[in-house]
Design an enzyme around this catalytic site. Structure first.
Site, PDB file in Angstrom:
ATOM      1  N   GLU A  90       0.955  -1.163  -0.096  1.00 35.06           N
ATOM      2  CA  GLU A  90      -0.053  -0.115  -0.047  1.00 35.06           C
ATOM      3  C   GLU A  90       0.861   1.208   0.034  1.00 35.06           C
ATOM      4  O   GLU A  90       1.950   1.207   0.541  1.00 35.06           O
ATOM      5  CB  GLU A  90      -0.861   0.028   1.141  1.00 35.06           C
ATOM      6  CG  GLU A  90      -1.946  -1.226   1.330  1.00 35.06           C
ATOM      7  CD  GLU A  90      -2.682  -1.010   2.611  1.00 35.06           C
ATOM      8  OE1 GLU A  90      -3.499  -1.894   2.754  1.00 35.06           O
ATOM      9  OE2 GLU A  90      -2.474   0.027   3.379  1.00 35.06           O
ATOM     10  N   CYS A 103       2.721   8.426   1.992  1.00 38.20           N
ATOM     11  CA  CYS A 103       3.337   7.426   2.710  1.00 38.20           C
ATOM     12  C   CYS A 103       3.765   6.245   2.088  1.00 38.20           C
ATOM     13  O   CYS A 103       2.973   5.641   1.251  1.00 38.20           O
ATOM     14  CB  CYS A 103       2.073   7.067   3.840  1.00 38.20           C
ATOM     15  SG  CYS A 103       2.591   5.768   5.230  1.00 38.20           S
ATOM     16  N   CYS A 110       5.405  -7.416   7.088  1.00 41.33           N
ATOM     17  CA  CYS A 110       6.535  -7.053   8.089  1.00 41.33           C
ATOM     18  C   CYS A 110       6.838  -8.060   9.117  1.00 41.33           C
ATOM     19  O   CYS A 110       5.833  -8.798   9.407  1.00 41.33           O
ATOM     20  CB  CYS A 110       6.001  -5.823   8.848  1.00 41.33           C
ATOM     21  SG  CYS A 110       7.221  -5.129   9.766  1.00 41.33           S
ATOM     22  N   CYS A 114       4.208  -6.160  15.744  1.00 38.02           N
ATOM     23  CA  CYS A 114       3.647  -4.937  16.469  1.00 38.02           C
ATOM     24  C   CYS A 114       2.229  -5.504  16.877  1.00 38.02           C
ATOM     25  O   CYS A 114       1.422  -5.627  15.841  1.00 38.02           O
ATOM     26  CB  CYS A 114       3.697  -3.926  16.285  1.00 38.02           C
ATOM     27  SG  CYS A 114       5.614  -3.023  16.130  1.00 38.02           S
ATOM     28  N   CYS A 117      -0.882  -3.483  14.897  1.00 39.28           N
ATOM     29  CA  CYS A 117      -0.386  -3.113  13.468  1.00 39.28           C
ATOM     30  C   CYS A 117      -1.055  -4.327  12.504  1.00 39.28           C
ATOM     31  O   CYS A 117      -0.749  -5.455  12.660  1.00 39.28           O
ATOM     32  CB  CYS A 117       1.010  -2.953  13.367  1.00 39.28           C
ATOM     33  SG  CYS A 117       1.503  -2.477  11.568  1.00 39.28           S
ATOM     34  N   CYS A 331      -2.550   1.612   7.948  1.00 45.66           N
ATOM     35  CA  CYS A 331      -1.808   0.414   8.380  1.00 45.66           C
ATOM     36  C   CYS A 331      -2.125  -0.726   7.819  1.00 45.66           C
ATOM     37  O   CYS A 331      -2.576  -1.726   8.463  1.00 45.66           O
ATOM     38  CB  CYS A 331      -1.884   0.531   9.909  1.00 45.66           C
ATOM     39  SG  CYS A 331      -1.381   1.918  10.709  1.00 45.66           S
TER      40      CYS A 331
HETATM   41  N1  SAH Z   1       7.865  -0.072  10.819  1.00 45.82           N
HETATM   42  C1  SAH Z   1       7.934   1.324  11.139  1.00 45.82           C
HETATM   43  C2  SAH Z   1       7.273   2.043  10.113  1.00 45.82           C
HETATM   44  C3  SAH Z   1       5.771   1.612   9.522  1.00 45.82           C
HETATM   45  S1  SAH Z   1       4.597   1.849  10.821  1.00 45.82           S
HETATM   46  C4  SAH Z   1       7.715   1.892  12.529  1.00 45.82           C
HETATM   47  O1  SAH Z   1       7.183   1.124  13.102  1.00 45.82           O
HETATM   48  O2  SAH Z   1       7.788   2.941  12.591  1.00 45.82           O
HETATM   49  C5  SAH Z   1       4.179   3.663  10.982  1.00 45.82           C
HETATM   50  C6  SAH Z   1       3.664   4.307  12.083  1.00 45.82           C
HETATM   51  O3  SAH Z   1       2.163   3.478  12.294  1.00 45.82           O
HETATM   52  C7  SAH Z   1       4.296   3.358  13.410  1.00 45.82           C
HETATM   53  O4  SAH Z   1       4.485   4.664  14.325  1.00 45.82           O
HETATM   54  C8  SAH Z   1       3.322   2.178  13.759  1.00 45.82           C
HETATM   55  O5  SAH Z   1       3.529   1.974  14.987  1.00 45.82           O
HETATM   56  C9  SAH Z   1       2.119   3.115  13.518  1.00 45.82           C
HETATM   57  N2  SAH Z   1       0.837   2.100  13.704  1.00 45.82           N
HETATM   58  C10 SAH Z   1       0.667   0.950  13.360  1.00 45.82           C
HETATM   59  N3  SAH Z   1      -0.387   0.405  13.405  1.00 45.82           N
HETATM   60  C11 SAH Z   1      -1.234   1.323  13.980  1.00 45.82           C
HETATM   61  C12 SAH Z   1      -2.486   1.566  14.385  1.00 45.82           C
HETATM   62  N4  SAH Z   1      -3.462   0.591  14.262  1.00 45.82           N
HETATM   63  N5  SAH Z   1      -3.175   2.626  14.733  1.00 45.82           N
HETATM   64  C13 SAH Z   1      -2.096   3.812  14.867  1.00 45.82           C
HETATM   65  N6  SAH Z   1      -0.948   3.684  14.537  1.00 45.82           N
HETATM   66  C14 SAH Z   1      -0.446   2.631  13.998  1.00 45.82           C
END
Ligand code: SAH
Length: 351
Positions: A90, A103, A110, A114, A117, A331
């Protein structure tokens, strides 16, 4: 075989020299690629026909097809892009006053896992090559002039460091798209070796660090990467980075109702962030994800309380709104929605 969009502008002259071609051809190539934004060597009409045929064979364009789009009522547009092997990522285009931010993703899926995510819930399929990352940018700019890039799409940029950096250097290059380094933000979940590498590049990219929890116990629950590089190591890397580069670090803190949203969390976060001399915090309300219905978006009052605690402790803090909610939100969710057609989805059939 190299791809046209994987060659840094400075690399064209030596490539031509090796082949006994004149150096001015490099400028013609760069004009075609990054002024005319061609997607096919036949369109590089300043080049002789036989040379175009050579380029087609040796430096083909990266195939990148738009598989799905969705547009949110706030103007945010999300594209699902498919590559030659069937993999898809995406990219999101976000218009805001005077800005047009893209973005971008650096990996298909990934590995970081997390908890909150959507991309992490699918596991890693593979990393993108530099030309595929540039192809995302090229797809984005057909919708307008991109003024800013945030590397906050799918994937962990520091887990695909070399290809990500090559793509960003290309997009930043004066004879390339020439997007200013300060307009490019790399976001990491805390893959510590990446910090020193980035500092050593000497390029003024912006750095964001996804923190999301103020102590190891909670952070390890939400972000498995914390078990490998706990907070002390991460914050030490942040301090070293700011000392070496004199550049600020932005900590991202996604607030999840009942998980990391207490006053104590805010106070502890302030203490942690203040260990880093040049730091600020972005507070982001969680975007709901289908695989974790128990994770809820906090209410406005909680966000304001958090903001207040940080500000009162002298931490520069911004409240971020999540954009594009009705475009399958942030995300990784458009890719999940599109899962029936995406041949590379390995872990998502159940959801
Ligand atoms: N891997 C990198 C970049 C991708 S995620 C990182 O972790 O920074 C980009 C941002 O979106 C990160 O801060 C991540 O924690 C956040 N993110 C992921 N899922 C999310 C969600 N469901 N709600 C809000 N932020 C989210």
């Amino acid at each position: 075989m190299k791809r046209a969009w994987s060659i840094l502008p400075d690399e064209w002259k030596p490539i031509l020299k090796e082949r006994g071609l004149r150096p001015f051809r490099a400028d013609q190539i760069l004009q075609s690629l990054y002024r005319d934004y061609i997607r096919d060597w036949d369109a590089a009409t300043t080049l002789p026909k036989d040379f175009r045929e050579t380029l087609k064979v040796e430096f083909p364009f990266t195939q990148c097809e738009t598989l799905a789009t969705s547009e949110s009522s706030d103007g945010t547009r999300k594209l699902l892009l498919g590559f030659e092997d069937g993999g898809s990522v995406e990219t999101v285009l976000i218009p805001a006053a005077g800005r047009f931010t893209q973005c971008i993703s650096t990996q298909i899926g990934c590995a970081m896992g997390c908890a909150f995510c959507a991309s992490g819930s699918q596991g890693l399929v593979r990393s993108l090559s530099s030309d595929e990352i540039v192809a995302e940018y090229m797809a984005g700019r057909t919708f307008g002039d991109i003024t800013n890039i945030v590397v906050m799409g799918m994937g962990e940029p520091f887990a695909n460091y070399d290809e990500t950096m090559r793509a960003l250097k290309l997009i930043n290059a004066g004879k390339g798209p020439n997007l200013g380094a300060r307009h490019i933000t790399i976001s990491t979940c805390g893959v510590v070796p990446g910090f020193a590498k980035l500092a050593a590049e000497g390029i003024q990219f912006e750095l964001s660090v996804s923190l999301h929890a103020p102590n190891d116990a909670l952070r390890s629950q939400l972000m498995p990467v914390n078990k490998r590089w706990p907070l002390d190591e991460l914050l030490a890397a942040c301090v070293a980075y700011t000392r070496a580069t004199k550049r600020i670090i932005t900590f991202e803190y996604t607030v999840i109702q009942g998980i990391n949203d207490s006053r104590e969390c805010a106070e502890e976060l302030a203490r942690q962030v203040r260990r880093v001399p040049m730091a600020k915090v972005n507070l982001i309300p969680l975007s709901p994800v289908s695989h974790r219905p128990d994770f809820k978006t906090p209410d406005e009052r909680t966000m304001l309380m958090f903001l207040d605690v940080l500000m009162k402790r002298g931490v520069q803090t911004m409240l971020r709104r999540s954009r594009g909610k009705d475009a399958d939100a942030a995300c990784g969710q458009l890719r999940i929605r599109h899962g029936e057609n995406a041949t590379d989805l390995k872990h998502d059939r159940k959801s």
